[in-house]
Design an enzyme around this catalytic site. Structure first.
Site, PDB file in Angstrom:
ATOM      1  N   ASP A 262       0.876  -1.176   0.000  1.00 42.25           N
ATOM      2  CA  ASP A 262       0.000   0.000   0.000  1.00 42.25           C
ATOM      3  C   ASP A 262       0.911   1.223   0.000  1.00 42.25           C
ATOM      4  O   ASP A 262       2.115   1.087  -0.226  1.00 42.25           O
ATOM      5  CB  ASP A 262      -0.945  -0.037   1.222  1.00 42.25           C
ATOM      6  CG  ASP A 262      -2.263   0.680   0.936  1.00 42.25           C
ATOM      7  OD1 ASP A 262      -2.232   1.914   0.759  1.00 42.25           O
ATOM      8  OD2 ASP A 262      -3.324   0.022   0.877  1.00 42.25           O
ATOM      9  N   HIS A 316      -3.204   3.886  -3.663  1.00 41.50           N
ATOM     10  CA  HIS A 316      -2.620   2.974  -2.670  1.00 41.50           C
ATOM     11  C   HIS A 316      -1.245   2.460  -3.089  1.00 41.50           C
ATOM     12  O   HIS A 316      -0.910   1.298  -2.864  1.00 41.50           O
ATOM     13  CB  HIS A 316      -3.589   1.827  -2.344  1.00 41.50           C
ATOM     14  CG  HIS A 316      -4.821   2.299  -1.628  1.00 41.50           C
ATOM     15  ND1 HIS A 316      -4.824   2.607  -0.287  1.00 41.50           N
ATOM     16  CD2 HIS A 316      -6.080   2.559  -2.085  1.00 41.50           C
ATOM     17  CE1 HIS A 316      -6.037   3.029   0.063  1.00 41.50           C
ATOM     18  NE2 HIS A 316      -6.820   3.011  -1.005  1.00 41.50           N
ATOM     19  N   GLU A 387     -10.373   3.844  -4.353  1.00 47.81           N
ATOM     20  CA  GLU A 387     -10.055   5.152  -3.764  1.00 47.81           C
ATOM     21  C   GLU A 387      -9.016   5.970  -4.537  1.00 47.81           C
ATOM     22  O   GLU A 387      -8.050   6.469  -3.966  1.00 47.81           O
ATOM     23  CB  GLU A 387      -9.609   4.967  -2.302  1.00 47.81           C
ATOM     24  CG  GLU A 387     -10.712   4.358  -1.464  1.00 47.81           C
ATOM     25  CD  GLU A 387     -10.359   4.221   0.011  1.00 47.81           C
ATOM     26  OE1 GLU A 387     -11.234   4.560   0.814  1.00 47.81           O
ATOM     27  OE2 GLU A 387      -9.255   3.797   0.357  1.00 47.81           O
TER      28      GLU A 387
END
Ligand code: NAG
Ligand code: NAG
Length: 619
Positions: A262, A316, A387
């Protein structure tokens, strides 16, 4: 078969050789307990005074035989505890496999694990041995448990649609108990051994094992039954990963979705891209090497679990990607560790792949190539894909210029379009790296999966969508109505990191409150689908997983966050039981004890008094 299993019911042959709790010698203790247990008519074990009641048994003896499904977890599709109990010693177990080729090797390993799990029922177990002392009566000494396992098929790798069914019968004649397991695959047979280990328990006063006669016909409702573990926010040791796999094996969960990387750290060591871990690991020892991953993959396979790797992108990503410029490859990622983080990502630190840099795709290609070979064979790959922060891209001059010069535009739709182009390129690179064209991609719900454009961006033949928003989010019904295959991990029930204090700011963390095992247990994907669409969509719902994001977890607490709630998830996905959680509570509490005996630091759910006084801890 799906959704029909219901806990609680009739014992076909009522009790049980009566092994008095009271008059057997107390072991290694000066305390002599005056209590025993009786299985009463509503299939409950009741604690009674043994000086006033005849024929009481030990607690474990009573629990093993008091209902038709006994202590089995997850509840099989169909099971009947017949009730005859025999005692035997752990050294008197014989194994008779019938199998082909490599399946036989796997079965030998599974049997060794099975035997170790039985050793662990002893209260004084330590380091592979229990100090069995007796004294034993002649019947116990001469009793043998034959474990006969027949596997017809030759599959040695778990795939999404591997047949995991099995049949198990336990019968006793004279001084022999025969446990016969038949299964089409190794993976079904392994599940059968797990179930058999739950038809065995420790007899508290005889210092021996006991086995109950039973018949079981079993197969899972959902093919995908997973846990997500994040090893980027905090590093997770190999020992904890192995314990997680032990817990999954005990619960017939079959997929460890490994969110390896991440923005926070990149612990994966790559031979072709050493800078990823050099720049991205928290320390030189907090990494995963090719050898460690190979060992973990094998550890998982023997235990009926597949490792499903994720490389989350294009958001990420961050730490681990900073070396491009120094190596003459330009910026591979942008917004890395950028502040104020609130403007560029959902939590600190930020970072996203640089869409404008063609070198980024070359690095991605090498990464996929090496990753694929580490986790081989794979029929699925997780692309993450959640995201994306459009402002990060749009406020990066290099990307903004690239968008304008190519006449893509700079509005939100233009960025979504280029994100979709990235995703398709990423998929093609993975397929090329793998040499296969039939690998299913998995994507989290995101801006890309919004119903108005999901069909132009995400091809439903190539991708499975993982739903992580709440059960009432209309995206669930939209995706099902459009014909997408889905995996559930809705955060209002299946996020195991919720309910802590906040780690940015004060108060509670974003998805509070804590999801108790009852909430985990009652989260039914078919019911959610039915509420939204009128149909259960059984052909499209592949299963689900509980997610442990590790912003606030590492080796010290992972066990207690995963377990026993992971067991509640497992019964939902294996059995999809009818009925409420309270019908499962007695078995659940005992199953938690089993997990602890297997070396897993599962959280305590109730006082021990409730374990000894079934059904009395209610509202
Ligand atoms: C990107 O930046 C430009 C110029 O600053 C702005 O006009 C545009 O609205 C921005 N796009 C998005 C999606 O915010
Ligand atoms: C989706 O993928 C399938 C299989 O790869 C392919 O046959 C089909 O043409 C694709 N559909 C679109 C709209 O690209």
């Amino acid at each position: 078969m799906s959704g029909s299993a219901l806990r609680g019911g009739v014992v076909t042959m009522c009790l049980v050789m009566s092994l008095l709790a009271t008059h057997a010698p107390a072991l290694h203790s000066t305390v002599s307990l005056p209590w025993g247990w009786e299985c009463v008519s509503e299939y409950r074990c009741v604690k009674k005074d043994a000086t006033e009641n005849e024929g009481l048994t030990t607690l474990n003896t009573c629990k093993l035989s008091c209902t038709s499904d006994g202590l089995l977890w997850p509840l099989p599709a169909s099971s009947l505890i017949h009730g005859d109990i025999s005692m035997f010693l752990v050294d008197n177990i014989a194994f008779e496999p019938t199998c082909h080729g490599e399946v036989c090797n796997l079965l030998q390993e599974a049997f060794a694990i099975f035997k170790d799990n039985l050793q662990r029922y002893h209260p004084a177990y330590s380091q592979g041995k229990a100090p069995w002392r007796g004294p034993w009566d002649a019947a116990t000494l001469s009793h043998t448990l034959y474990v006969e396992v027949t596997v017809s098929g030759e599959a040695t790798e778990l795939e999404l649609h591997t047949d995991e069914s099995y049949e198990l019968t336990v019968t006793t004649a004279g001084d022999v108990t025969t446990a016969a397991i038949t299964a089409p695959t190794y993976f079904g047979a392994r599940h059968g051994l797990e179930t058999l280990s739950q038809l065995v328990d420790y007899h508290e006063t005889a210092d021996a094992l006991m086995v109950v006669t039973a018949s079981v016909t079993d197969a899972p409702v959902f093919p995908y039954r997973g846990l997500l573990l994040d090893t980027s926010r905090n590093y997770v040791s190999m020992a904890t990963l192995e314990r997680t796999l032990d817990g999954m094996a005990a619960n017939k969960l079959n997929t460890l979705h490994w969110h390896i990387t991440d923005t926070h750290s990149f612990p994966l060591v790559l031979e072709t891209l050493p800078n990823m871990a050099n720049y991205g690991a928290y320390s030189a020892s907090e990494v995963y090497t090719r050898e460690q991953i190979a060992a973990l993959k094998e550890y998982a396979r023997v235990r009926g679990v597949r490792l499903l790797p994720e490389l989350d992108a294009p958001a990420h990503v961050g730490n681990g990607w900073q070396w491009g410029e120094k190596e003459g490859l330009g910026n591979l990622a942008v917004c890395v560790n950028q502040e104020p983080w609130q403007d560029f990502c959902v939590e600190p630190p930020c970072g996203q792949l640089n869409l404008a840099n063609p070198e980024m795709y070359n690095v991605l290609s090498s990464l996929y190539h090496e990753m694929f070979n580490m986790f081989l064979p794979l029929d699925m790959f997780h692309f993450g894909g959640d995201e994306v922060n459009i402002n990060c891209w749009n406020s990066t001059q290099e990307i903004f210029d690239w968008m304008t010069e190519n006449h893509y535009g700079v509005d939100e739709a233009a960025y979504h379009e280029q994100w979709a182009v990235f995703q398709e390129k990423a998929r093609e690179l993975l397929l090329k790296a793998s040499g296969h064209d039939d690998i299913q991609g998995i994507l989290f719900t995101s801006g890309l999966t919004a119903p108005e454009h999901v069909e132009s961006y995400v091809n439903k033949s190539n991708y499975i969508i993982q739903i992580w928003s709440t059960e009432d989010d209309p995206i669930i019904g939209d995706l099902l109505n459009l014909g997408y295959r889905v995996i559930f991990s809705n955060y209002d029930a299946w996020y195991l990191d919720c309910g802590m204090g906040a780690w940015v700011g004060e108060g509670n963390n974003w998805c509070s409150p804590y999801k108790g095992w009852q909430t985990v247990y009652m989260n039914n994907p078919y019911e959610i689908a039915k509420t939204q669409t009128g149909s259960t969509h059984e052909d499209l719902i592949l299963g689900g997983e509980a997610a442990l994001w590790t912003e606030q977890a590492d080796d010290a607490v992972i066990d207690s966050k995963l377990w026993p709630r992971g067991a509640a998830l497992a019964e939902r996905l294996w059995t999809n039981p009818e009925g409420e959680w309270y019908g499962a509570e007695t078995s659940f509490i005992h199953h938690r004890q089993r997990l602890v005996k297997r070396g897993i630091q599962a959280e305590r759910i109730q006082p021990q008094w409730c374990h000894q006084n079934e059904g009395l801890c209610y509202m």
